[in-house]
Design a protein around this motif. Structure first.
Motif, PDB file in Angstrom:
ATOM      1  N   CYS A 103       8.324  19.309  -6.128  1.00 56.13           N
ATOM      2  CA  CYS A 103       8.389  18.094  -5.314  1.00 56.13           C
ATOM      3  C   CYS A 103       7.090  17.305  -5.496  1.00 56.13           C
ATOM      4  N   ASN A 104       7.208  16.065  -5.975  1.00 55.00           N
ATOM      5  CA  ASN A 104       6.013  15.248  -6.219  1.00 55.00           C
ATOM      6  C   ASN A 104       5.878  14.096  -5.228  1.00 55.00           C
ATOM      7  N   ALA A 105       6.500  14.239  -4.070  1.00 51.72           N
ATOM      8  CA  ALA A 105       6.467  13.140  -3.091  1.00 51.72           C
ATOM      9  C   ALA A 105       5.046  12.939  -2.567  1.00 51.72           C
ATOM     10  N   PRO A 106       4.658  11.672  -2.299  1.00 52.33           N
ATOM     11  CA  PRO A 106       3.316  11.420  -1.757  1.00 52.33           C
ATOM     12  C   PRO A 106       3.224  11.853  -0.291  1.00 52.33           C
ATOM     13  N   ASP A 107       2.051  11.629   0.332  1.00 52.76           N
ATOM     14  CA  ASP A 107       1.900  12.078   1.726  1.00 52.76           C
ATOM     15  C   ASP A 107       2.763  11.230   2.667  1.00 52.76           C
ATOM     16  N   ALA A 108       2.841  11.691   3.908  1.00 50.39           N
ATOM     17  CA  ALA A 108       3.773  11.105   4.873  1.00 50.39           C
ATOM     18  C   ALA A 108       3.514   9.613   5.114  1.00 50.39           C
ATOM     19  N   ALA A 109       2.241   9.230   5.245  1.00 49.41           N
ATOM     20  CA  ALA A 109       1.942   7.823   5.540  1.00 49.41           C
ATOM     21  C   ALA A 109       2.416   6.926   4.400  1.00 49.41           C
ATOM     22  N   ARG A 110       2.167   7.365   3.184  1.00 50.34           N
ATOM     23  CA  ARG A 110       2.577   6.576   2.006  1.00 50.34           C
ATOM     24  C   ARG A 110       4.115   6.516   1.911  1.00 50.34           C
ATOM     25  N   LEU A 111       4.767   7.614   2.276  1.00 49.08           N
ATOM     26  CA  LEU A 111       6.242   7.643   2.240  1.00 49.08           C
ATOM     27  C   LEU A 111       6.827   6.603   3.198  1.00 49.08           C
ATOM     28  N   VAL A 112       6.228   6.507   4.367  1.00 44.33           N
ATOM     29  CA  VAL A 112       6.723   5.543   5.357  1.00 44.33           C
ATOM     30  C   VAL A 112       6.486   4.113   4.858  1.00 44.33           C
ATOM     31  N   GLU A 113       5.322   3.906   4.247  1.00 48.12           N
ATOM     32  CA  GLU A 113       5.026   2.594   3.655  1.00 48.12           C
ATOM     33  C   GLU A 113       6.086   2.245   2.594  1.00 48.12           C
ATOM     34  N   ARG A 114       6.383   3.217   1.752  1.00 49.48           N
ATOM     35  CA  ARG A 114       7.390   2.987   0.695  1.00 49.48           C
ATOM     36  C   ARG A 114       8.761   2.728   1.288  1.00 49.48           C
ATOM     37  N   TYR A 115       9.065   3.434   2.392  1.00 49.53           N
ATOM     38  CA  TYR A 115      10.359   3.241   3.040  1.00 49.53           C
ATOM     39  C   TYR A 115      10.494   1.785   3.503  1.00 49.53           C
ATOM     40  N   GLU A 116       9.409   1.253   4.069  1.00 46.44           N
ATOM     41  CA  GLU A 116       9.472  -0.124   4.577  1.00 46.44           C
ATOM     42  C   GLU A 116       9.659  -1.126   3.434  1.00 46.44           C
ATOM     43  N   GLN A 117       8.946  -0.887   2.321  1.00 43.27           N
ATOM     44  CA  GLN A 117       9.111  -1.786   1.154  1.00 43.27           C
ATOM     45  C   GLN A 117      10.529  -1.668   0.595  1.00 43.27           C
ATOM     46  N   ALA A 118      10.989  -0.418   0.494  1.00 40.44           N
ATOM     47  CA  ALA A 118      12.303  -0.175  -0.114  1.00 40.44           C
ATOM     48  C   ALA A 118      13.431  -0.778   0.713  1.00 40.44           C
ATOM     49  N   GLN A 119      13.218  -0.921   2.012  1.00 40.56           N
ATOM     50  CA  GLN A 119      14.245  -1.538   2.865  1.00 40.56           C
ATOM     51  C   GLN A 119      14.525  -2.973   2.420  1.00 40.56           C
ATOM     52  N   VAL A 120      13.445  -3.702   2.109  1.00 39.25           N
ATOM     53  CA  VAL A 120      13.617  -5.101   1.695  1.00 39.25           C
ATOM     54  C   VAL A 120      14.378  -5.157   0.369  1.00 39.25           C
ATOM     55  N   GLN A 121      13.997  -4.268  -0.560  1.00 36.83           N
ATOM     56  CA  GLN A 121      14.704  -4.252  -1.850  1.00 36.83           C
ATOM     57  C   GLN A 121      16.181  -3.902  -1.664  1.00 36.83           C
ATOM     58  N   ALA A 122      16.457  -2.991  -0.732  1.00 34.06           N
ATOM     59  CA  ALA A 122      17.850  -2.588  -0.510  1.00 34.06           C
ATOM     60  C   ALA A 122      18.669  -3.756   0.032  1.00 34.06           C
ATOM     61  N   VAL A 123      18.029  -4.593   0.848  1.00 32.89           N
ATOM     62  CA  VAL A 123      18.743  -5.773   1.355  1.00 32.89           C
ATOM     63  C   VAL A 123      19.017  -6.729   0.186  1.00 32.89           C
ATOM     64  N   LEU A 124      18.013  -6.882  -0.681  1.00 32.83           N
ATOM     65  CA  LEU A 124      18.195  -7.815  -1.808  1.00 32.83           C
ATOM     66  C   LEU A 124      19.262  -7.333  -2.802  1.00 32.83           C
ATOM     67  N   LEU A 125      19.559  -6.043  -2.775  1.00 36.05           N
ATOM     68  CA  LEU A 125      20.645  -5.530  -3.641  1.00 36.05           C
ATOM     69  C   LEU A 125      21.957  -6.243  -3.346  1.00 36.05           C
ATOM     70  N   ARG A 126      22.103  -6.702  -2.100  1.00 42.70           N
ATOM     71  CA  ARG A 126      23.333  -7.401  -1.706  1.00 42.70           C
ATOM     72  C   ARG A 126      23.133  -8.917  -1.700  1.00 42.70           C
ATOM     73  N   ALA A 127      22.029  -9.364  -2.283  1.00 44.52           N
ATOM     74  CA  ALA A 127      21.748 -10.808  -2.239  1.00 44.52           C
ATOM     75  C   ALA A 127      22.607 -11.567  -3.236  1.00 44.52           C
ATOM     76  N   VAL A 128      23.015 -12.750  -2.815  1.00 41.99           N
ATOM     77  CA  VAL A 128      23.805 -13.635  -3.652  1.00 41.99           C
ATOM     78  C   VAL A 128      22.870 -14.649  -4.307  1.00 41.99           C
ATOM     79  N   ARG A 129      21.793 -14.956  -3.597  1.00 35.59           N
ATOM     80  CA  ARG A 129      20.888 -16.003  -4.043  1.00 35.59           C
ATOM     81  C   ARG A 129      19.575 -15.833  -3.290  1.00 35.59           C
ATOM     82  N   VAL A 130      18.474 -16.163  -3.955  1.00 36.95           N
ATOM     83  CA  VAL A 130      17.171 -16.054  -3.307  1.00 36.95           C
ATOM     84  C   VAL A 130      16.446 -17.383  -3.452  1.00 36.95           C
ATOM     85  N   VAL A 131      15.826 -17.831  -2.372  1.00 35.90           N
ATOM     86  CA  VAL A 131      14.957 -19.008  -2.466  1.00 35.90           C
ATOM     87  C   VAL A 131      13.553 -18.531  -2.113  1.00 35.90           C
ATOM     88  N   ALA A 132      12.633 -18.651  -3.077  1.00 34.76           N
ATOM     89  CA  ALA A 132      11.272 -18.172  -2.838  1.00 34.76           C
ATOM     90  C   ALA A 132      10.331 -19.364  -2.830  1.00 34.76           C
TER      91      ALA A 132
END
Lengths: 402, 453
Positions: free
Chosen positions: A148-177
């Protein structure tokens, strides 16, 4: 990457919001991350199914359920599993099922499973229980965890928060940046990534500086489709690398419902005080021009010239003549590629709406004559190092054209 | 001159003059400063340009005329010829509806030979990829490409899955003049339908036994492929072209322990549903239940109880005892055992020592199991859903449905696995249903088809 079922969201009217972690819940998420990681470490040598069962057995409150699933997904992605010997298991099945089929067909009475297992076990010189274990040892659930090469708990939670946004964009039809970058390099990287992902864009300058970039795919013209969601999600790191970013996505969160609006602004962002990343040769040219006694001022460019259907040009430096405000934009192409020079020549010939000087190494075997007839653009071909004085001379000549 | 180009599953059209009439499907695209249409509209756009006598340079079309001819002439049955004729009359665009086992694939082969353009066959499963690959190779005596399941080889005749077609059609959608969507009821989903939109093929054939979809999206087949041009039902062909069959429903009692656990869990589940005022008659009822269940500990208990009572009904111990008796009774027949979930399929395999095919079974082992089943080395094969559709197991004559969904299509397809005609064959389908459980209602829903009347 996380899937939508791992993401904590809420709908507010026509808006989709990712629920951030803070206070007690964040502390609980860190605790869960620690448990999930610890279970993975403890399960080294055991099966994937056992690990997944152990994760499922962790007691969580309903609002923590998705956090647990998401963290388990992230840790699972960082685990290394070893598959059982598929050949051996398939060979055993063939032998066992073949014998069972023959005996069943020929049996007068009822079929005796124990006898078949004992027969094959004896032929292989093992206990019947060993056959039971080997029978489906090649299935995913039976894979053995080897590390198991997972990082420490704090970093995992940080990654979870970032990954949530990417998961939402997986269902995106269009993005305006709405983005602002501090250098031509940063804009160039952004547009190269859009091109690499085969996405399409529309660029509009914003009054307060920066650009509004509408991003979708070729077919989006006819129908809002989530087909480009993966590409849009993969664009997120490049967008987050901009000095400032406000992202608005149209998301098809469920198959039936109408698209929802999703807004995102990274919590941590660079400020205008951060030094933009600039290539060495661009910095040298900037310093070189500033060191000359000339009426041309030099500063880093932060603009994009977009020619729909032809391409995008992101200059590195703006030269501005004090006397009359004449401007020449400079893009340092160096010795990247001949093709990129021809692409710029084509853009210039179609008209970019500004005066452009392309600085190109002689190693690319391009002649300055190529753009001599063009009103708005010129080439400066240098040998060895870029000469600031020559750049200014070329800018002067270009500004004097028609 | 007008230029047509294929770009990422769309058609880029450049060069219209201000007074030219732009074909209806073309829209101005400011992003690329050109007109654009879905690749599907290619044939209509070209016909419109020709009608207006506008000169055009077609850089979009990359398909070729097929060099290989049909090498293996197999006499077509009258209804197969009628189907081909109807497809021709519809300008090579339409859906043919024939029952499983009637030889839909042969209609596909005839259509390829008739149109003589490079052709792509899109199928729902890897097992069907393998089957079409063998069929096309034998029929046209040529190499056949495969995209999917780890292969990516394009040839004038290529077979792919719906998943791969959705992912890759934007890249190779201009390389085929004919596209055949096998089991085309899968196509009109929100994602898969892009496989048809991003493909330029002017000729399109859909094959299915059950075009209707509960979500009503089958109406989209008209646009994506073409109208239904030919249709025959099971009862019209049974006896002459399909095996005679019998469908037997077997009522299974839960054991006293199972009954008590079932009732207890069902009560927890239903009490929660009632307390929340959830109405399953509403289209969003199920989603509503899932959403509310995830919010509170009582909801999570109700969700777990729902799963447990369902599991008890679907995999009742006495169903497996009954299966044991059926395997004994049909020990000289070829039996297919269908389950709703993989866990039950593997449990059947372990208990009765019969091979199992699920999505986890590797292609090579799948082929080997089906070959041995066809030869009679194996008398029974268990499966969850992967053998539901299209798979050709002509010798199978007994189907045992231990559990399934409420889908009419799934149930008809499962029956279809044992209907391929053989001289003197009498097919039989057993459906095991736990009495006094919600499964009885599920069974009622899936039997709402003329084949079961």
């Amino acid at each position: 990457m996380l899937s939508p079922e791992h993401v904590r969201v809420r709908r507010r009217g026509a808006e989709l919001q990712v629920l951030g972690l803070s206070g007690e819940l964040k502390a609980r998420a860190v605790e869960l991350a620690r448990d999930v990681r610890a279970l993975a470490v403890e399960h080294v040598g055991r099966s994937r199914e056992e690990l997944e069962d152990a994760w499922s057995a962790l007691e969580v409150a309903p609002r923590e359920r998705k956090i647990l699933l998401g963290l388990a997904k992230l840790v699972g992605d960082d685990c290394e599993f070893e598959a059982g010997d598929a050949e051996e298991a398939a060979g055993l099945r063939e032998e066992l099922f073949g014998l069972a089929a023959t005996l069943r067909r020929d049996a007068d009475g009822s079929f005796d499973r124990t006898a078949v297992m004992a027969d094959v076990a004896a032929r292989r010189g093992v206990e019947p229980s060993a056959l039971e274990a080997l029978l489906y040892a090649d299935l995913r659930g039976a894979q053995r965890l080897v590390g198991c090469n997972a990082p420490d708990a704090a970093r995992l939670v940080e990654r979870y928060e970032q990954a949530q946004v990417q998961a939402v964009l997986l269902r995106a039809v269009r993005v305006v940046a709405e983005v602002r970058c501090a250098s031509g390099d940063a804009y160039r990287t952004l547009f190269q990534k859009l091109k690499f992902r085969r996405l399409m864009h529309r660029v509009t300058p914003l009054e307060a500086g920066g650009y509004r970039i509408e991003i979708d795919g070729p077919f989006s013209l006819f129908q809002g489709v989530a087909k480009y969601g993966l590409e849009l999600a993969l664009m997120l790191p490049a967008l987050e690398a901009c000095t400032s970013l406000t992202l608005l996505a149209e998301v098809r969160w469920s198959n039936r419902g109408k698209p929802l609006a999703f807004r995102y602004e990274p919590r941590t962002r660079l400020t205008s005080l951060d030094k933009p990343s600039v290539r060495d040769e661009v910095q040298e040219l900037l310093d070189g021009v500033r060191g000359l006694e000339t009426e041309w001022n030099a500063k880093l460019a932060d603009r994009v010239l977009d020619l729909p259907g032809a391409g995008v040009c992101a200059p590195d430096i703006v030269l501005r003549r004090e006397r009359d405000g004449a401007e020449v934009l400079v893009e340092v192409l160096g010795y990247w590629s001949r093709a990129s020079v021809w692409k710029r020549v084509e853009l210039a010939q179609r008209g970019l709406g500004a005066r452009l000087l392309f600085v190109v190494s002689s190693r690319l075997r391009v002649s300055e004559e190529v753009l001599e007839e063009t009103e708005e653009a010129a080439l400066y071909v240098y040998k060895g190092r870029i000469n600031a004085r020559s750049v200014v001379r070329h800018a002067e000549a270009l500004s004097a054209r028609a | 001159m007008i230029e047509l180009a294929f770009a990422e599953g769309t058609l880029e059209v450049r060069g219209f003059r201000p007074d030219d009439a732009v074909p209806p499907e073309c829209r101005w695209d400011a992003r690329s400063a050109c007109h654009r249409a879905p690749a599907r509209a290619y044939a209509d756009v070209v016909l419109e340009l020709r009608r207006q006598k506008l000169a055009y340079d077609d850089r979009a079309r990359r398909y070729v005329e097929l060099e290989s001819k049909l090498a293996l002439e197999r006499a077509a049955r009258p209804f197969q010829e009628e189907a081909l004729d109807a497809f021709r009359k519809a300008n090579g665009r339409g859906v043919v509806v024939l029952p499983t086992g009637a030889g839909k694939s042969h209609v596909g082969v005839l259509a390829i030979d008739d149109r003589r353009r490079s052709a792509l066959v899109v199928v729902p499963t890897l097992e069907l990829v393998r089957q079409w690959y063998d069929l096309l190779r034998t029929s046209f005596a040529t190499e056949v490409g495969i995209v999917g399941g780890g292969s990516h080889e394009l040839r004038a005749l290529t077979v792919t899955t719906y998943d791969s077609a959705y992912l890759h059609m934007q890249h190779f959608g201009a390389r085929f003049g004919l596209v055949i969507f096998d089991e085309c009821h899968h196509l009109p989903g929100a994602t898969y339908e892009l496989a048809a939109e991003l493909c330029l093929a002017p000729f399109r054939l859909g094959l299915t036994a059950t075009p209707e979809r509960p979500d009503g999206r089958d109406a989209r087949l008209d646009t994506l492929i073409g109208p239904v041009v030919y249709r025959r039902d099971i009862i019209e062909l049974a006896g002459e072209y399909l095996s005679e069959y019998e469908a037997v429903q077997v009522a299974i009692e839960l054991s006293p322990e199972e009954r008590s656990e079932y009732d207890e869990n069902r009560k927890i589940y239903l009490d929660f549903v009632r307390s929340q005022g959830i109405r399953f008659s509403s289209p969003s009822g199920w989603n509503d239940f899932l959403m509310r269940a995830s919010r509170t500990p009582a909801g999570l208990r109700a969700l777990a109880a729902y799963r447990r009572q369902r599991e008890l009904a679907l995999a009742a111990a006495r169903k497996l005892e009954y299966l044991e008796m059926l395997l004994e009774r049909h020990r000289r027949d070829r039996t297919l055992i269908f389950t709703q979930d993989n866990a039950t399929a593997y449990a059947v395999s372990r208990r009765f020592l019969v091979p199992v095919i699920t999505h986890q079974t590797k292609v090579r082992e799948r082929s080997q199991i089906l070959e041995r089943f066809a030869r009679g080395d194996y008398g029974a094969v268990a499966t969850s859903k992967v053998l539901n559709e299209g798979v050709d197991v002509p010798d199978a004559n007994v189907a045992v449905v231990i559990s399934g969904s409420g889908s009419v299509r799934e149930h008809v397809q499962r029956l279809g696995r044992v209907l391929r005609r053989r001289e003197g064959k009498q097919a039989i389908l057993y459906e095991l249903v736990s009495t006094g459980t919600n499964e009885a209602y599920t069974s009622e829903r899936r039997r709402a088809h003329s084949a079961y009347q």
